[in-house]
Design a protein around this motif. Structure first.
Motif, PDB file in Angstrom:
ATOM      1  N   LYS A 123      26.655   7.827  39.750  1.00 11.37           N
ATOM      2  CA  LYS A 123      26.945   7.077  40.969  1.00 11.37           C
ATOM      3  C   LYS A 123      26.010   5.870  41.022  1.00 11.37           C
ATOM      4  O   LYS A 123      24.791   6.020  40.937  1.00 11.37           O
ATOM      5  N   TYR A 124      26.611   4.680  41.143  1.00 15.84           N
ATOM      6  CA  TYR A 124      25.831   3.448  41.194  1.00 15.84           C
ATOM      7  C   TYR A 124      25.511   3.100  42.643  1.00 15.84           C
ATOM      8  O   TYR A 124      26.378   3.108  43.508  1.00 15.84           O
ATOM      9  N   ASN A 125      24.257   2.782  42.926  1.00 12.36           N
ATOM     10  CA  ASN A 125      23.809   2.376  44.251  1.00 12.36           C
ATOM     11  C   ASN A 125      23.491   0.882  44.184  1.00 12.36           C
ATOM     12  O   ASN A 125      22.494   0.481  43.587  1.00 12.36           O
ATOM     13  N   ARG A 126      24.354   0.055  44.811  1.00 12.13           N
ATOM     14  CA  ARG A 126      24.169  -1.406  44.772  1.00 12.13           C
ATOM     15  C   ARG A 126      22.884  -1.834  45.476  1.00 12.13           C
ATOM     16  O   ARG A 126      22.211  -2.758  45.040  1.00 12.13           O
ATOM     17  N   LYS A 127      22.569  -1.163  46.559  1.00  8.41           N
ATOM     18  CA  LYS A 127      21.409  -1.550  47.356  1.00  8.41           C
ATOM     19  C   LYS A 127      20.103  -1.425  46.554  1.00  8.41           C
ATOM     20  O   LYS A 127      19.271  -2.322  46.564  1.00  8.41           O
ATOM     21  N   SER A 128      19.947  -0.318  45.857  1.00 13.74           N
ATOM     22  CA  SER A 128      18.710  -0.117  45.088  1.00 13.74           C
ATOM     23  C   SER A 128      18.873  -0.481  43.612  1.00 13.74           C
ATOM     24  O   SER A 128      17.920  -0.390  42.843  1.00 13.74           O
ATOM     25  N   ASN A 129      20.096  -0.888  43.241  1.00 14.62           N
ATOM     26  CA  ASN A 129      20.399  -1.248  41.857  1.00 14.62           C
ATOM     27  C   ASN A 129      19.990  -0.114  40.909  1.00 14.62           C
ATOM     28  O   ASN A 129      19.284  -0.315  39.934  1.00 14.62           O
ATOM     29  N   SER A 130      20.444   1.105  41.252  1.00 17.36           N
ATOM     30  CA  SER A 130      20.088   2.272  40.450  1.00 17.36           C
ATOM     31  C   SER A 130      21.314   3.143  40.213  1.00 17.36           C
ATOM     32  O   SER A 130      22.328   3.007  40.888  1.00 17.36           O
ATOM     33  N   VAL A 131      21.188   4.035  39.256  1.00 22.95           N
ATOM     34  CA  VAL A 131      22.258   4.970  38.928  1.00 22.95           C
ATOM     35  C   VAL A 131      21.716   6.381  39.103  1.00 22.95           C
ATOM     36  O   VAL A 131      20.631   6.710  38.621  1.00 22.95           O
TER      37      VAL A 131
END
Length: 125
Positions: free
Chosen positions: A114-122
């Motif tokens: 799952k990609y999190n745009r806010k933290s730029n993490s997976v």
């Protein structure tokens, strides 16, 4: 009358080792002492508090292949030279070896990311 030999032989020097799945191969430069009668291969594991002699070799032999190893177990190896008077050299600098496991492993099931745009993490699940 000869004086008894009380000088220990010079130690051998391990210069290379190979660790495939089911063995450990050691290569060393033998003791340069001329009166070496035998070389003893020493081994221990992480759980051993002492070294064990696993084999004895003639002088001049500079290679040993250990076949009694278990994958994913860390082994420590060294050797000593013993001269004709029974004097024992210092131990060669030890090496550690951990045979790896290459047999077929179970495949991964239900892998998601799952990609999190806010933290730029997976996040992997």
């Amino acid at each position: 009358m000869c004086r008894p030999d009380s000088n220990s032989p010079a130690p051998a020097v391990i210069y290379d080792f190979l660790v495939p799945e089911k063995s450990v191969t050691l290569n060393w430069h033998c003791s340069p002492s001329s009166d070496v009668a035998i070389q003893r291969i020493l081994r221990r594991t992480e759980s051993d508090s002492q070294w064990f002699v696993i084999d004895s070799l003639k002088p001049g032999v500079g290679k040993y292949v250990e076949l009694k190893v278990v994958p994913k177990t860390t082994y420590y190896y060294s050797l000593v030279s013993v001269d004709s008077s029974g004097n024992i050299s210092k131990m060669a600098s030890s090496i550690s070896a951990r045979p790896y496991y290459t047999s077929k492993r179970e495949s991964v099931k239900q892998f998601t990311a799952k990609y999190n745009r806010k933290s730029n993490s997976v996040t992997l699940n």
